[in-house]
Design a protein around this motif. Structure first.
Motif, mmCIF file in Angstrom:
data_model
loop_
_atom_site.group_PDB
_atom_site.id
_atom_site.type_symbol
_atom_site.label_atom_id
_atom_site.label_comp_id
_atom_site.label_asym_id
_atom_site.label_seq_id
_atom_site.Cartn_x
_atom_site.Cartn_y
_atom_site.Cartn_z
ATOM 1 N N PRO A 27 51.182 6.020 26.512
ATOM 2 C CA PRO A 27 49.661 5.616 26.989
ATOM 3 C C PRO A 27 48.237 6.936 27.895
ATOM 4 C CG PRO A 27 50.619 3.974 28.300
ATOM 5 C CD PRO A 27 51.435 4.295 27.376
ATOM 6 N N PHE A 28 49.638 7.288 28.950
ATOM 7 C CA PHE A 28 49.379 8.763 29.225
ATOM 8 C C PHE A 28 49.151 9.530 28.863
ATOM 9 C CE2 PHE A 28 51.673 5.220 32.356
ATOM 10 C CZ PHE A 28 50.043 4.951 33.134
ATOM 11 N N HIS A 29 50.210 9.887 27.872
ATOM 12 C CA HIS A 29 49.843 11.496 26.794
ATOM 13 C C HIS A 29 49.486 10.935 25.281
ATOM 14 C CE1 HIS A 29 53.580 11.079 29.435
ATOM 15 N NE2 HIS A 29 53.360 12.222 29.173
ATOM 16 N N PHE A 30 48.285 10.086 24.877
ATOM 17 C CA PHE A 30 47.417 9.726 24.015
ATOM 18 C C PHE A 30 48.358 9.676 23.003
ATOM 19 C CE2 PHE A 30 44.246 9.231 27.670
ATOM 20 C CZ PHE A 30 43.506 8.777 26.532
ATOM 21 N N LEU A 31 49.658 9.559 23.109
ATOM 22 C CA LEU A 31 50.519 10.407 21.929
ATOM 23 C C LEU A 31 50.733 9.028 21.038
ATOM 24 C CD1 LEU A 31 53.234 12.885 23.316
ATOM 25 C CD2 LEU A 31 50.676 13.156 21.971
ATOM 26 N N TRP B 229 36.594 3.679 32.051
ATOM 27 C CA TRP B 229 38.525 4.293 32.825
ATOM 28 C C TRP B 229 39.147 5.212 31.376
ATOM 29 C CZ3 TRP B 229 42.222 3.740 28.733
ATOM 30 C CH2 TRP B 229 44.275 3.957 29.405
ATOM 31 N N GLU B 230 38.304 4.539 30.200
ATOM 32 C CA GLU B 230 38.956 5.479 29.345
ATOM 33 C C GLU B 230 38.712 7.437 29.305
ATOM 34 O OE1 GLU B 230 38.086 6.257 24.035
ATOM 35 O OE2 GLU B 230 37.211 4.048 25.574
ATOM 36 N N VAL B 231 37.019 7.918 30.276
ATOM 37 C CA VAL B 231 36.708 9.222 30.366
ATOM 38 C C VAL B 231 37.927 9.346 30.553
ATOM 39 C CG1 VAL B 231 35.079 10.726 30.771
ATOM 40 C CG2 VAL B 231 34.397 8.043 29.818
ATOM 41 N N LYS B 232 38.218 8.280 32.082
ATOM 42 C CA LYS B 232 39.181 8.568 33.366
ATOM 43 C C LYS B 232 40.724 9.462 32.671
ATOM 44 C CE LYS B 232 40.909 8.143 37.539
ATOM 45 N NZ LYS B 232 40.725 6.791 39.049
ATOM 46 N N ALA B 233 41.300 8.882 31.733
ATOM 47 C CA ALA B 233 42.335 8.516 31.828
ATOM 48 C C ALA B 233 42.048 9.869 30.401
ATOM 49 C CB ALA B 233 42.503 7.956 30.401
ATOM 50 N N LEU B 234 41.252 10.359 29.374
ATOM 51 C CA LEU B 234 41.097 11.662 28.885
ATOM 52 C C LEU B 234 40.951 12.657 29.752
ATOM 53 C CD1 LEU B 234 38.340 10.592 26.448
ATOM 54 C CD2 LEU B 234 40.656 11.315 25.717
ATOM 55 N N LEU B 235 40.077 12.781 31.246
ATOM 56 C CA LEU B 235 41.106 13.533 32.050
ATOM 57 C C LEU B 235 42.230 13.978 32.797
ATOM 58 C CD1 LEU B 235 36.972 13.224 33.206
ATOM 59 C CD2 LEU B 235 37.708 15.038 31.746
ATOM 60 N N GLU B 236 42.308 12.824 32.662
ATOM 61 C CA GLU B 236 43.831 13.026 33.490
ATOM 62 C C GLU B 236 44.975 13.181 32.263
ATOM 63 O OE1 GLU B 236 43.962 9.492 36.547
ATOM 64 O OE2 GLU B 236 42.628 10.622 37.711
ATOM 65 N N LYS B 237 44.674 13.361 31.461
ATOM 66 C CA LYS B 237 45.882 13.130 29.758
ATOM 67 C C LYS B 237 47.117 13.813 30.741
ATOM 68 C CE LYS B 237 46.108 14.199 24.677
ATOM 69 N NZ LYS B 237 45.487 14.399 24.027
ATOM 70 N N PRO C 7 50.074 16.283 29.380
ATOM 71 C CA PRO C 7 50.608 17.229 28.245
ATOM 72 C C PRO C 7 51.830 16.845 28.063
ATOM 73 C CG PRO C 7 49.591 19.088 30.061
ATOM 74 C CD PRO C 7 49.451 17.162 30.613
ATOM 75 N N ALA C 8 51.948 16.862 26.048
ATOM 76 C CA ALA C 8 53.189 16.907 25.397
ATOM 77 C C ALA C 8 54.209 17.842 26.658
ATOM 78 C CB ALA C 8 53.219 15.910 24.225
#
Length: 577
Positions: free
Chosen positions: A251-255, A466-474, A476-477
């Motif tokens: 979830p923290f990397h959106f992978l 939360w989704e916008v904040k999570a995308l900003l704090e994504k 990197p792999a």
């Protein structure tokens, strides 16, 4: 006959004149009383000196706002520093507080929230950098103490199951637990009879969501990977991920990590829809996979008895662990990333410590061998063997589960094909050939949740924020590694290697210190002899500093052997070392 007096004869001296005019200075609190007593009418003073005497004096410790050079800029007075009152505080009744100051925090509780390792000493650096590091360490210590104090506000406590008079808790049935708990908890135990289709697998998300939103979830079908919404409408079909056997979401990397029958481990970035990495494990079919929640490393189990650890930033595995003599059937990692449980075809269940050299801590031989493993939030380990589920419990949250005696045992109506603990609920979900079973496990989940991290009761607007904040704090792999704390440290070996390659490529060191060049001075002080003298003085100082540093780095010399008291001095003693 009148005679005019000569000028200066009857005039008083200047010193006497000043003495007569000198009066006692008035204070600003005596102004009104003095004027009232004298019966003077209000009005402007007669001279400037009189006005200066009656003007109230400004105390030195009053902070007044300065006039701003920029027009229109608001000015705020500075708050004076509060002086520490070393005396014990007293109540209105005059009684002294027997326990002054804040309550002490146990070291064990504060260590749980501490992120800085105090065992490591600060590096030898400049005084300014060192002071900043000390300030950051002090702030981190204060934050950990505040977080430890906030635990007092947590109302919920973890559950537990305790037998009467030494009764074995593994013999307690689910029907007895349902009768003993409250109505809300008893409603979470149910059985779904779904024998028409199957077998079934299930999974819980941290806050009831799949992928990065509860409106999307991924399904690996017979050939390709499909993504659906919460209404069952197909949104995407990813054909580059074919014949997928296992899925894991970071979830923290959106992978979205996928393992396939062809032996490839693929990372798909769901935020942009691109494949980040496709790694060939070179170990045949991949049907055993799990993730480490602590560092987002993927663990793969292979048929040769090894478990490999993978990161999308490396084409080769980060580590390989030989766990069993036969093939690996199941792998699970706890929420802290400290312990790993594995089961193999040799009917062995082992617990490994991931902090050191990956050594096994405990092992147990099972009659049939575990095909599925899962860790709860509080460290309970569940293992599915045919149609039986066993759960083991440790001494505490930070200790590994003890494999000597099971904590709970439950028998299903079909063979187990998947199990997973529900977050923040004492529930274990079981998928089998006959349907789905929800099992009550007291003490499995965390009783309190962080509303800013995982809020199960958030609204639609809170989910969007939360989704916008999570995308900003994504994250990197490329930052996925075994030890996330190493990201805050300097890689000295790589830095020195890059510096050496840069010097070889340029032919000189661009970071080398330029030789000292004295500045020219006037009035004949820039002669050749004076310039040479000043340059030599600086060179001697630098040489002394280098010698002093080399002496400090050298180990202490061994003590000289004591000479005999009655030995006569010899000329060869100067060669003795």
């Amino acid at each position: 006959m009148e005679t005019a007096s000569k000028p200066g004869r009857d005039v008083q001296p200047k010193k006497a004149r000043l003495q007569t005019k000198k009066k006692k200075p008035r204070r600003y609190w005596e102004k009104e009383a003095t004027l009232t007593a004298a019966g003077a009418s209000p009005g402007p003073p007669r001279n400037k000196k009189r006005n200066r005497e009656l003007r109230p004096q400004r105390p030195k410790n009053i902070n007044l706002p300065k006039k701003s050079r920029i027009p229109g800029k608001p000015q705020f007075p500075k708050k004076p520093r509060e002086q520490r009152n070393l005396e014990p505080q007293r109540n209105l009744s005059g009684a002294q507080d027997p326990f002054p100051g804040p309550a002490p925090i146990p070291e064990e509780v504060a260590r749980k929230f501490r992120r800085i390792d105090k065992s490591k000493k600060l590096p030898h650096s400049k005084s300014k950098t060192r002071s900043r590091l000390e300030v950051a360490e002090a702030e981190e210590e204060e934050i950990s103490i505040k977080a430890a104090r906030s635990e007092l506000l947590l109302a919920e406590e973890p559950g537990f199951l305790e037998g009467e008079d030494g009764e074995d808790t593994a013999k307690i049935r689910q029907a007895e637990i349902v009768e003993a708990v409250d109505i809300a908890s008893a409603a979470k135990h149910f059985d779904l009879n779904l024998r028409q289709f199957g077998p079934y697998r299930l999974n819980y998300s941290p806050v009831g969501r799949f992928l990065h939103s509860e409106a999307l979830f991924a399904v690996a079908q017979n050939r390709w990977l499909h993504i659906y919404d919460n209404q069952g409408i197909e949104l995407h079909c990813i054909r580059r991920c074919d014949r997928v056997t296992r899925l894991e979401f970071l979830p923290f990397h959106f992978l979205l990590a996928t393992a396939s029958e062809t032996g490839f481990l693929t990372y798909l970035d769901v935020s942009v829809g691109k494949i980040v990495a496709a790694l060939n494990a070179r170990a045949g079919r991949l049907d055993v996979m799990t993730k480490n929640p602590y560092n987002a490393v993927i663990h793969l189990g292979h048929s040769n008895g090894t478990v490999s650890l993978w990161s999308p930033a490396m084409k080769e595995p980060l580590a390989k662990i030989l766990c069993h003599r036969g093939g690996v059937r199941a792998v699970a990692v706890d929420s802290t990333g400290t312990y790993m449980a594995t089961s193999g075809l040799d009917h062995q269940l082992k617990i490994f410590d991931l902090r050191g050299m990956f050594q096994p801590l405990s092992a147990r031989t099972l009659p049939q061998g575990a095909g599925h493993l899962a860790f709860s939030q509080r460290g309970l380990l569940a293992a599915g063997m045919s149609d039986v589920v066993n759960i083991w419990m440790g001494q505490g949250m930070a200790s590994p589960p003890s494999l000597e005696q099971p904590y709970l045992t439950h028998r299903l109506s079909g063979h187990v094909h998947g199990l997973h603990f529900c977050p923040f609920e004492d529930v274990l979900g079981l998928g089998h050939s006959g349907g789905i079973t929800s099992m009550l496990v007291p003490g499995a989940a965390e009783p309190n949740f962080d509303g800013l991290e995982n809020n199960p009761y958030r609204s639609q607007k809170q989910r969007q924020e939360w989704e916008v904040k999570a995308l900003l704090e994504k994250v990197p792999a490329e930052l996925i590694c075994l030890d996330p704390r190493a990201l805050a440290e300097v890689d000295v070996i790589s830095l020195e290697q890059e510096k050496k390659e840069r010097i070889e490529r340029l032919g000189y060191d661009p970071e080398a210190k330029a030789p000292f060049q004295p500045k020219p001075k006037q009035k004949g002080r820039s002669s050749t002899a004076s310039l040479v003298k000043r340059r030599r003085k600086v060179m001697d100082k630098e040489h002394r500093d280098k010698v002093r540093q080399s002496l400090e780095q050298q180990p202490q010399k061994q003590e000289k052997k004591a000479k005999p008291l009655k030995a006569r001095p010899s000329a060869l003693d100067r060669f003795v070392r």
